[in-house]
Design an enzyme around this catalytic site. Structure first.
Site: not given
Ligand code: 5RP
Length: 230
Positions: A35, A37, A101, A103-104, A110, A128
């Site tokens: 999940t 971007s 992980k 952030g989404g 996941e 990252k």
């Molecule tokens: C979602 C996640 C994402 O993989 C993580 O937040 C990175 O997100 P992005 O590719 O938008 O930077 O763990 O729960």
């Protein structure tokens, strides 16, 4: 003399690694899909080989919607005994393949889909990569009635937990729970930290992915895709 080309944007780096991840998708197999971007770039690229794969197991409602909109079959996680590969982004990844992980807000699903897979391929732009986990606030999915005691436990470790909000209200995950974002932690032993926090009552999932670490990271850099293996 030609003018030097502009450095790639973070979005372009995400596209680069999203496309590079296709090399890990084996025809005929079901692929695990994360999940975020960066994963969205992977899903867009995967659409080009949708007729060659047996489908995808998705880690969130958001990814499911995107996969289905592009005509990719989404399978229930319970219908597959294992996956060859799981492809996902990260908020932080260190030199051993340990990640933060969530952030989404999709960390629980996941981790479930990652646990089905023989190989975790992390796709990330170079920002990252960290020396040690803990700069990005650590997401933790919690049962709402336990948020207070979990917040106090993190304070004992030197962390400051904040309830994640969306439109002024507590964010509700795909699993109907809440997220705490914990600032100020120093995660020196990710395996031990994950095991410890995971057994606190009311913690659904902690966003440290050490037991489900990456075996490969495709890192988008100014010089192109760097492949790190762990
Ligand atoms: C979602 C996640 C994402 O993989 C993580 O937040 C990175 O997100 P992005 O590719 O938008 O930077 O763990 O729960």
């Amino acid at each position: 003399m030609t003018a030097p080309s502009a450095p790639m944007t973070q979005d372009e780096l995400k596209t680069l690694v999203g496309q590079a991840a296709l090399q890990y998708v084996r025809p005929g197999e079901v692929v695990g899909v994360g999940t975020g971007s960066t994963v969205n770039k992977f899903i867009d690229a995967l659409a080009g080989m949708k007729d060659q794969i047996a489908g995808a197991v998705s880690s969130s409602e958001a990814s499911t919607q995107r996969l289905q909109a592009l005509g990719i079959t989404v399978l229930d996680a319970n219908s597959v005994p294992s996956l060859g590969v799981y492809i996902d982004g990260a908020d932080e990844i260190d030199g051993q393949g340990y990640m933060v992980k969530g952030g989404g807000a999709a960390l629980t699903r996941e981790k479930i889909v990652a646990a089905l897979a023989r190989q975790f391929v992390c796709i990330a732009d170079a920002s990252k990569l960290v020396a040690a986990l803990g700069v990005f606030p650590l997401p933790v999915e919690v049962i709402p009635m336990a948020a207070g005691q979990i917040t106090r436990r993190f304070a004992d470790l030197g962390g400051h937990a904040q309830l994640r909000l969306k439109d002024g209200q507590p964010l509700v995950t795909d699993n109907g729970q809440h997220i705490l974002d914990v600032h100020g932690l120093q995660i020196t032993d990710p395996l031990a930290f994950e095991s410890e926090v995971n057994q606190w009552p009311g913690v659904v999932t902690v966003g440290v992915f050490a037991h489900q670490k990456a075996q490969v990271c495709l890192l988008g850099t100014a010089d192109g895709v760097r492949t790190l293996t762990y």
